[in-house]
Write a protein that holds these residues in place. Sequence first.
Motif, PDB file in Angstrom:
ATOM      1  N   ASP A 172      -2.325   6.284 -12.243  1.00 38.11           N
ATOM      2  CA  ASP A 172      -1.505   6.011 -13.420  1.00 38.11           C
ATOM      3  C   ASP A 172      -0.736   4.721 -13.182  1.00 38.11           C
ATOM      4  OD1 ASP A 172       0.168   5.936 -15.578  1.00 38.11           O
ATOM      5  OD2 ASP A 172       1.428   7.619 -14.929  1.00 38.11           O
ATOM      6  N   TRP A 173      -1.243   3.623 -13.709  1.00 33.55           N
ATOM      7  CA  TRP A 173      -0.618   2.328 -13.461  1.00 33.55           C
ATOM      8  C   TRP A 173       0.653   2.116 -14.276  1.00 33.55           C
ATOM      9  CZ3 TRP A 173      -1.759  -0.868  -9.545  1.00 33.55           C
ATOM     10  CH2 TRP A 173      -2.942  -0.622  -8.860  1.00 33.55           C
ATOM     11  N   SER A 174       0.950   3.022 -15.196  1.00 29.96           N
ATOM     12  CA  SER A 174       2.189   2.899 -15.977  1.00 29.96           C
ATOM     13  C   SER A 174       3.377   3.546 -15.274  1.00 29.96           C
ATOM     14  CB  SER A 174       2.011   3.533 -17.355  1.00 29.96           C
ATOM     15  OG  SER A 174       1.837   4.942 -17.244  1.00 29.96           O
ATOM     16  N   ARG A 175       3.142   4.226 -14.161  1.00 30.06           N
ATOM     17  CA  ARG A 175       4.225   4.934 -13.479  1.00 30.06           C
ATOM     18  C   ARG A 175       5.206   3.947 -12.852  1.00 30.06           C
ATOM     19  NH1 ARG A 175       0.246   4.304  -9.872  1.00 30.06           N
ATOM     20  NH2 ARG A 175       0.700   4.187  -7.625  1.00 30.06           N
ATOM     21  N   THR A 176       6.402   4.417 -12.581  1.00 29.19           N
ATOM     22  CA  THR A 176       7.427   3.605 -11.928  1.00 29.19           C
ATOM     23  C   THR A 176       7.343   3.810 -10.424  1.00 29.19           C
ATOM     24  OG1 THR A 176       8.897   3.722 -13.837  1.00 29.19           O
ATOM     25  CG2 THR A 176       9.900   3.180 -11.718  1.00 29.19           C
ATOM     26  N   THR A 228      13.024  -1.037  -8.634  1.00 31.61           N
ATOM     27  CA  THR A 228      11.905  -0.306  -9.221  1.00 31.61           C
ATOM     28  C   THR A 228      11.113  -1.215 -10.164  1.00 31.61           C
ATOM     29  OG1 THR A 228      13.281   0.514 -11.052  1.00 31.61           O
ATOM     30  CG2 THR A 228      13.108   1.907  -9.078  1.00 31.61           C
ATOM     31  N   ASP A 229       9.873  -0.843 -10.370  1.00 31.50           N
ATOM     32  CA  ASP A 229       9.008  -1.628 -11.253  1.00 31.50           C
ATOM     33  C   ASP A 229       7.832  -0.752 -11.654  1.00 31.50           C
ATOM     34  OD1 ASP A 229       7.995  -3.733 -12.715  1.00 31.50           O
ATOM     35  OD2 ASP A 229       7.871  -5.120 -11.028  1.00 31.50           O
ATOM     36  N   SER A 230       7.075  -1.233 -12.619  1.00 31.88           N
ATOM     37  CA  SER A 230       5.841  -0.559 -12.990  1.00 31.88           C
ATOM     38  C   SER A 230       4.801  -0.767 -11.897  1.00 31.88           C
ATOM     39  CB  SER A 230       5.323  -1.113 -14.313  1.00 31.88           C
ATOM     40  OG  SER A 230       3.997  -0.704 -14.550  1.00 31.88           O
ATOM     41  N   ALA A 231       4.025   0.268 -11.611  1.00 32.39           N
ATOM     42  CA  ALA A 231       2.947   0.130 -10.630  1.00 32.39           C
ATOM     43  C   ALA A 231       1.994  -0.997 -11.020  1.00 32.39           C
ATOM     44  CB  ALA A 231       2.185   1.439 -10.507  1.00 32.39           C
ATOM     45  N   SER A 232       1.850  -1.226 -12.309  1.00 30.14           N
ATOM     46  CA  SER A 232       0.917  -2.247 -12.779  1.00 30.14           C
ATOM     47  C   SER A 232       1.310  -3.654 -12.341  1.00 30.14           C
ATOM     48  CB  SER A 232       0.804  -2.199 -14.308  1.00 30.14           C
ATOM     49  OG  SER A 232       2.049  -2.507 -14.913  1.00 30.14           O
ATOM     50  N   ARG A 233       2.592  -3.853 -11.983  1.00 29.62           N
ATOM     51  CA  ARG A 233       3.028  -5.189 -11.582  1.00 29.62           C
ATOM     52  C   ARG A 233       2.960  -5.388 -10.060  1.00 29.62           C
ATOM     53  NH1 ARG A 233       7.557  -8.337 -14.893  1.00 29.62           N
ATOM     54  NH2 ARG A 233       8.881  -6.566 -14.376  1.00 29.62           N
ATOM     55  N   VAL A 234       2.633  -4.369  -9.311  1.00 27.75           N
ATOM     56  CA  VAL A 234       2.537  -4.510  -7.859  1.00 27.75           C
ATOM     57  C   VAL A 234       1.487  -5.551  -7.459  1.00 27.75           C
ATOM     58  CG1 VAL A 234       1.952  -3.317  -5.713  1.00 27.75           C
ATOM     59  CG2 VAL A 234       3.504  -2.246  -7.352  1.00 27.75           C
ATOM     60  N   PRO A 235       0.286  -5.565  -8.066  1.00 29.55           N
ATOM     61  CA  PRO A 235      -0.663  -6.623  -7.703  1.00 29.55           C
ATOM     62  C   PRO A 235      -0.117  -8.026  -7.968  1.00 29.55           C
ATOM     63  CG  PRO A 235      -1.824  -4.836  -8.759  1.00 29.55           C
ATOM     64  CD  PRO A 235      -0.354  -4.539  -8.918  1.00 29.55           C
ATOM     65  N   PHE A 236       0.617  -8.216  -9.059  1.00 32.54           N
ATOM     66  CA  PHE A 236       1.194  -9.537  -9.305  1.00 32.54           C
ATOM     67  C   PHE A 236       2.215  -9.881  -8.238  1.00 32.54           C
ATOM     68  CE2 PHE A 236       4.470 -12.314 -11.191  1.00 32.54           C
ATOM     69  CZ  PHE A 236       3.678 -13.442 -11.391  1.00 32.54           C
ATOM     70  N   ARG A 237       3.018  -8.900  -7.828  1.00 34.92           N
ATOM     71  CA  ARG A 237       3.995  -9.147  -6.767  1.00 34.92           C
ATOM     72  C   ARG A 237       3.290  -9.583  -5.483  1.00 34.92           C
ATOM     73  NH1 ARG A 237       9.326  -7.319  -7.067  1.00 34.92           N
ATOM     74  NH2 ARG A 237       9.939  -6.353  -9.029  1.00 34.92           N
ATOM     75  N   VAL A 268       0.852  -1.195   0.000  1.00 32.18           N
ATOM     76  CA  VAL A 268       0.000   0.000   0.000  1.00 32.18           C
ATOM     77  C   VAL A 268       0.888   1.245   0.000  1.00 32.18           C
ATOM     78  CG1 VAL A 268      -1.625   1.370   1.355  1.00 32.18           C
ATOM     79  CG2 VAL A 268      -1.991  -1.091   1.095  1.00 32.18           C
ATOM     80  N   ASN A 269       1.937   1.227   0.824  1.00 30.85           N
ATOM     81  CA  ASN A 269       2.881   2.348   0.829  1.00 30.85           C
ATOM     82  C   ASN A 269       3.472   2.574  -0.562  1.00 30.85           C
ATOM     83  OD1 ASN A 269       2.532   2.683   3.595  1.00 30.85           O
ATOM     84  ND2 ASN A 269       4.330   1.449   4.130  1.00 30.85           N
ATOM     85  N   VAL A 270       3.841   1.489  -1.220  1.00 28.34           N
ATOM     86  CA  VAL A 270       4.434   1.590  -2.555  1.00 28.34           C
ATOM     87  C   VAL A 270       3.460   2.261  -3.518  1.00 28.34           C
ATOM     88  CG1 VAL A 270       5.202   0.250  -4.553  1.00 28.34           C
ATOM     89  CG2 VAL A 270       6.021  -0.348  -2.256  1.00 28.34           C
ATOM     90  N   LEU A 271       2.220   1.817  -3.499  1.00 33.45           N
ATOM     91  CA  LEU A 271       1.220   2.393  -4.404  1.00 33.45           C
ATOM     92  C   LEU A 271       0.971   3.867  -4.104  1.00 33.45           C
ATOM     93  CD1 LEU A 271      -1.383  -0.521  -4.652  1.00 33.45           C
ATOM     94  CD2 LEU A 271       0.269   0.213  -6.383  1.00 33.45           C
ATOM     95  N   ARG A 272       1.202   4.279  -2.878  1.00 33.56           N
ATOM     96  CA  ARG A 272       1.000   5.678  -2.500  1.00 33.56           C
ATOM     97  C   ARG A 272       2.261   6.524  -2.678  1.00 33.56           C
ATOM     98  NH1 ARG A 272      -2.453   4.574   3.121  1.00 33.56           N
ATOM     99  NH2 ARG A 272      -4.442   4.090   2.098  1.00 33.56           N
ATOM    100  N   GLY A 273       3.324   5.927  -3.209  1.00 28.06           N
ATOM    101  CA  GLY A 273       4.547   6.672  -3.441  1.00 28.06           C
ATOM    102  C   GLY A 273       5.380   6.880  -2.201  1.00 28.06           C
ATOM    103  N   ARG A 290       3.530 -17.466 -15.250  1.00 25.09           N
ATOM    104  CA  ARG A 290       3.966 -16.072 -15.120  1.00 25.09           C
ATOM    105  C   ARG A 290       5.090 -15.923 -14.107  1.00 25.09           C
ATOM    106  NH1 ARG A 290      -0.848 -12.041 -14.248  1.00 25.09           N
ATOM    107  NH2 ARG A 290       0.930 -10.616 -14.145  1.00 25.09           N
ATOM    108  N   GLU A 291       5.036 -16.685 -13.023  1.00 24.75           N
ATOM    109  CA  GLU A 291       6.086 -16.573 -12.020  1.00 24.75           C
ATOM    110  C   GLU A 291       7.409 -17.144 -12.529  1.00 24.75           C
ATOM    111  OE1 GLU A 291       7.852 -15.866  -8.090  1.00 24.75           O
ATOM    112  OE2 GLU A 291       6.691 -14.872  -9.658  1.00 24.75           O
ATOM    113  N   ILE A 292       7.358 -18.204 -13.305  1.00 27.45           N
ATOM    114  CA  ILE A 292       8.582 -18.713 -13.936  1.00 27.45           C
ATOM    115  C   ILE A 292       9.169 -17.643 -14.853  1.00 27.45           C
ATOM    116  CG2 ILE A 292       9.475 -20.366 -15.628  1.00 27.45           C
ATOM    117  CD1 ILE A 292       7.638 -22.473 -14.375  1.00 27.45           C
ATOM    118  N   ASP A 293       8.332 -17.011 -15.659  1.00 29.85           N
ATOM    119  CA  ASP A 293       8.802 -15.935 -16.535  1.00 29.85           C
ATOM    120  C   ASP A 293       9.398 -14.784 -15.730  1.00 29.85           C
ATOM    121  OD1 ASP A 293       7.989 -17.301 -18.795  1.00 29.85           O
ATOM    122  OD2 ASP A 293       6.109 -16.203 -19.018  1.00 29.85           O
ATOM    123  N   PHE A 294       8.729 -14.429 -14.626  1.00 27.50           N
ATOM    124  CA  PHE A 294       9.163 -13.309 -13.791  1.00 27.50           C
ATOM    125  C   PHE A 294      10.518 -13.601 -13.151  1.00 27.50           C
ATOM    126  CE2 PHE A 294       8.789 -11.051  -9.572  1.00 27.50           C
ATOM    127  CZ  PHE A 294       8.992  -9.780 -10.071  1.00 27.50           C
TER     128      PHE A 294
END
Length: 228
Positions: A106-110, A118-127, A56-61, A155-159
Amino acid sequence: MIDHAHDLASVRGATERLLTAAATLDNASVTESSRLPGWSRGHVLAHLSRNADALVNVLRGQPMYPSAKARDADIERDAPRPLDVQLADLRDSAERFQEAGAVPDDWSRTVELRNGVTDSASRVPFRRWVEVELHHVDLGIGYALEDLPEDFVRREIDFLAERFLGHPDVPSLLIEEDDGRRIPTGGHGDLALVVTGRRADLLGWLAGRRDGSALTVHDGTLPSLPPL
């Protein structure tokens, strides 16, 4: 393309499976050892709750954790709690994560995670999905790598292969799944070692949950992987 909404829904489903399974425990079994060295089941449950809040902290910057020391101290503090407190915390923290994920953004943000990663915000739910699924296995209560959803395993093998790609301590590897799909990883060497096996065994080795003895290495020896 990463579908964060799909992954948020997958996190919710995985969390419900974990909560249902953990509810069969009792206070004594929560104090017993998990499959993670040095951690009880209480440590695993406490980590999952605090990780939800950290993301949650990550998503809030904000910083994911105040510090590595604070992260570890929070887990040690919360690990001895009775089962009902653990489950309530896990459910409440999971809901806070879902609420943070539902905020238009903005889910494309870093975003920045631990240790400068660092990662795309869009990958936080997968993490988060990774945390819930693998630590469910780590609890050692009947949920195995073979029970993980097939799309998650792929997906986790790919990740994980992506994380080790170019790593100076990992030789050039070609991961070959039992259906013939191949994924390159590793970092050095002209010729790639081909490592084949069932998806569950490949994931277990890449994620540090299995020793790789069930895998086949062609013309070489299975290398040791650095910790994630």
